[in-house]
Design a protein around this motif. Structure first.
Motif, mmCIF file in Angstrom:
data_model
loop_
_atom_site.group_PDB
_atom_site.id
_atom_site.type_symbol
_atom_site.label_atom_id
_atom_site.label_comp_id
_atom_site.label_asym_id
_atom_site.label_seq_id
_atom_site.Cartn_x
_atom_site.Cartn_y
_atom_site.Cartn_z
ATOM 1 N N TYR A 261 0.483 -1.459 -0.078
ATOM 2 C CA TYR A 261 -0.268 -0.187 -0.110
ATOM 3 C C TYR A 261 0.774 0.857 0.022
ATOM 4 O O TYR A 261 -0.133 2.289 0.031
ATOM 5 N N LEU A 263 2.938 3.702 -1.798
ATOM 6 C CA LEU A 263 2.987 4.122 -2.994
ATOM 7 C C LEU A 263 4.744 4.043 -3.902
ATOM 8 O O LEU A 263 4.273 3.682 -4.659
ATOM 9 N N LYS A 264 5.780 4.634 -2.741
ATOM 10 C CA LYS A 264 6.736 4.469 -3.420
ATOM 11 C C LYS A 264 7.337 3.025 -3.537
ATOM 12 O O LYS A 264 7.811 2.407 -4.393
ATOM 13 N N ALA A 308 4.388 10.950 -8.576
ATOM 14 C CA ALA A 308 4.115 10.565 -6.766
ATOM 15 C C ALA A 308 4.727 11.027 -5.817
ATOM 16 O O ALA A 308 3.954 11.656 -4.992
ATOM 17 N N GLN A 319 2.431 8.366 2.368
ATOM 18 C CA GLN A 319 2.232 7.633 1.143
ATOM 19 C C GLN A 319 1.279 6.827 1.164
ATOM 20 O O GLN A 319 1.700 5.522 0.699
ATOM 21 N N ILE A 321 -1.326 4.398 -0.178
ATOM 22 C CA ILE A 321 -2.120 5.280 -1.295
ATOM 23 C C ILE A 321 -3.828 4.958 -1.476
ATOM 24 O O ILE A 321 -4.496 5.865 -1.551
ATOM 25 N N LEU A 391 -3.177 -0.436 -9.406
ATOM 26 C CA LEU A 391 -2.298 1.199 -9.101
ATOM 27 C C LEU A 391 -3.600 2.660 -9.221
ATOM 28 O O LEU A 391 -3.751 3.513 -8.985
ATOM 29 N N LEU A 395 -5.549 5.339 -7.421
ATOM 30 C CA LEU A 395 -5.525 6.469 -7.581
ATOM 31 C C LEU A 395 -6.303 7.611 -8.416
ATOM 32 O O LEU A 395 -6.745 8.697 -8.279
#
Length: 562
Positions: A261, A263-264, A308, A319, A321, A391, A395
């Motif tokens: 979970y 993002l990076k 991101a 970070q 999501i 993803l 988003l």
């Protein structure tokens, strides 16, 4: 003043990036390569500094310079509130210079300067934020890369026994199998293949511009680039071993990305998956196609990290999501660029990643592979599409988020200018490269059922992703916990050794201190600490005396010879 100096470097990098792009197209069309050898003579001391430019080094160096110029422009706004911004720009500049050394130097000794420079400066960039998590991540990054440095030094020893540093002069000789084994292990550490994969997600402790540069075209791609250069040496046995390791890395990172979970970390795991895909392509013998995918991947992966980083910055450094939402309302253009990069990552038709990835997969379908390798290729492609669309759904279509307001300012919209070149590359670079440089691979004749096989796998992955995205939670059992934690590679590389070594040292120290306190009291403890301090200083002085006497002995020996 220093910040403005580095800001001026952006057009310099971008100009030379386009210059080397056009040079690569010229060299490829004319089938030329250029070799420069600078010789420095001082008294009886001779130094050779060779440079080699062909279409591979020119195209990759142009991509590195273009991405570096865009990221420096991006960092001017992203890192505007940092105290030590000048130190950050110095490190970024040295990082780019080290990568250029690695690309254009055919001399192994000069290449080591770039290879070691990447490792040392990446450590300095990972620990930039100066906290415990950054220090741990920097240490595992540095120590893993030092393993590769040892094998590069061993290969230099082999070249030294042959009397020449340049790897261009030796294509067939008896030591080539040892040489390619050393370079293969070194590239596996740099490109984070199993069992050296734990450092790549840990390097996310660095600032987002660093992640964008590291994961697109510099540190992690150095190992793939070295293998592309040395693909003539790779034996058939080593190709099978390399294919097995790289396909396992591709599947492992794809499974971890399905349950992640952060993002990076999702984007970092996608980088790890694509690196495994490139290494498996090299092991099949398609080094040109691996390089084509390396260049296209650099463009959209840098774009993904930059978008991101802007999302994280706007949502108060969140970070997760699950905390994002309503992004198509507030970040429509940024989300558009992110989705283009994300769809290019999974090979969406007629975007940049499609032209390289589809060519590689169709060449795989034409090869005579066994069922196990063929299944791993198919399953890795399935997982790539799955986590990319997961993803995309989180988003784009999520209309609820957990923040009262969004941090926004007008100057942050200038960040879009830095991402526009990479946005255009994510759309058109694959078509341009496929038309101008890799045209012979476009003639592929396979049956209709195989032609639609990859498309059906992608549609199946998309359908499962849409079904499972409606699930609010996942039942965590031991198997899912194992798959989502990179098969416990992070634990085996850090916590496992910590439990064996550090806890033993801590326990033995407590026992010894308690023993001294019971028999001699607090005075005995202070005396023991004083003795250990005196002993360590004496040992250091002995080392100093040894090296000084060794130095004086060499000087005396030199004078005796003269």
């Amino acid at each position: 003043m220093i910040s403005n100096l580095f800001f001026i470097m952006c057009p310099f990098f971008i100009f030379f990036g386009f210059f080397f792009f056009f040079m690569s197209f010229f060299l490829c069309s004319m089938k030329l390569s250029m070799f420069f050898n600078w010789t420095f003579i001082y008294s009886s001391f001779l130094v050779n500094f060779p440079l080699y430019l062909d279409y591979i080094s020119s195209l990759f160096m142009g991509m590195v310079l273009l991405i570096s110029g865009s990221i420096i422009f991006y960092s001017e706004f992203y890192m505007s509130s940092e105290i030590y911004k000048s130190r950050f720009f110095y490190l970024m500049f040295l990082f780019v210079v080290s990568m250029v050394f690695l690309i254009i130097c055919p001399n192994v000794f000069c290449m080591l300067m770039g290879w070691d420079g990447l490792g040392i400066i990446s450590y300095c960039l990972v620990i930039y934020y100066q906290n415990y998590s950054s220090f741990c991540s920097g240490m595992i990054t540095a120590l893993t890369n030092r393993i590769g440095d040892v094998f590069i030094l061993a290969s230099i020893g082999l070249f030294f026994s042959l009397g020449e540093w340049s790897y261009m002069n030796f294509l067939n000789y008896e030591l080539s199998k040892y040489l390619i084994f050393f370079f293969c292990i070194a590239s596996m550490t740099k490109s984070a293949q199993i069992p050296f994969s734990a450092w790549l997600p840990a390097a996310m402790a660095a600032p987002t511009p660093v992640s964008s540069l590291v994961h697109s075209s510099t540190l992690v791609t150095a190992g793939v680039y070295i293998l592309i250069r040395f693909n003539y040496f790779i034996t058939e046995e080593l190709k099978e071993y390399l294919m097995f390791i790289s396909l396992l890395t591709m599947v492992m990172s794809g499974m971890s990305g399905m349950f992640e979970y952060d993002l990076k970390k999702i984007i970092a795991l996608s980088t790890l998956s694509q690196l495994g895909f490139m290494m498996s392509t090299i092991s099949l013998g398609f080094s040109d196609l691996a390089f084509f995918h390396l260049v296209t991947h650099a463009g959209f992966k840098a774009l993904l990290f930059m978008c991101a980083g802007m999302f994280i910055h706007m949502f108060f450094d969140n970070q997760d999501i699950r905390g994002f939402g309503l992004m198509k309302k507030d970040f429509s253009f940024s989300l558009c660029m992110f989705n283009v990069g994300n769809l290019s990552l999974c090979g969406f038709p007629f975007l940049s990643g499609f032209f390289s990835k589809d060519l590689i997969l169709e060449m795989v379908l034409m090869k005579n592979l066994n069922f196990f390798f063929f299944f791993l290729f198919t399953f890795g492609t399935f997982l790539t599409v799955f986590y990319s669309f997961r993803l995309f759904i989180y988003l784009t279509f999520k209309n609820v988020f957990f923040f009262v307001s969004i941090q926004n300012s007008l100057k942050d919209f200038k960040i879009h200018y830095s991402m526009f070149i990479l946005y255009m590359f994510s759309i058109s670079l694959g078509f341009v490269g496929s038309s101008l440089m890799f045209f012979p691979y476009n003639y592929i004749c396979i049956p209709l059922i195989l032609k639609t096989y990859i498309l059906n796998i992608c549609l199946l992955s998309l359908s499962l992703c849409l079904i499972l995205s409606k699930m609010s939670s996942v039942y965590i059992n031991k198997l899912i916990f194992f798959l989502s934690n990179m098969w416990f590679l992070g634990f085996l590389k850090t916590d496992f050794l910590k439990g064996l070594v550090l806890k033993f040292c801590y326990s033995s120290t407590k026992v010894s201190v308690g023993y001294i306190e019971s028999f001699w009291g607090l005075k005995g403890i202070s005396n023991s600490f004083s003795f250990s301090l005196i002993f360590s200083k004496s040992l250091k002085n002995v080392f100093y005396l040894f090296f000084f006497s060794f130095f004086m002995f060499n000087i005396a020996l030199m004078f005796m010879i003269i």
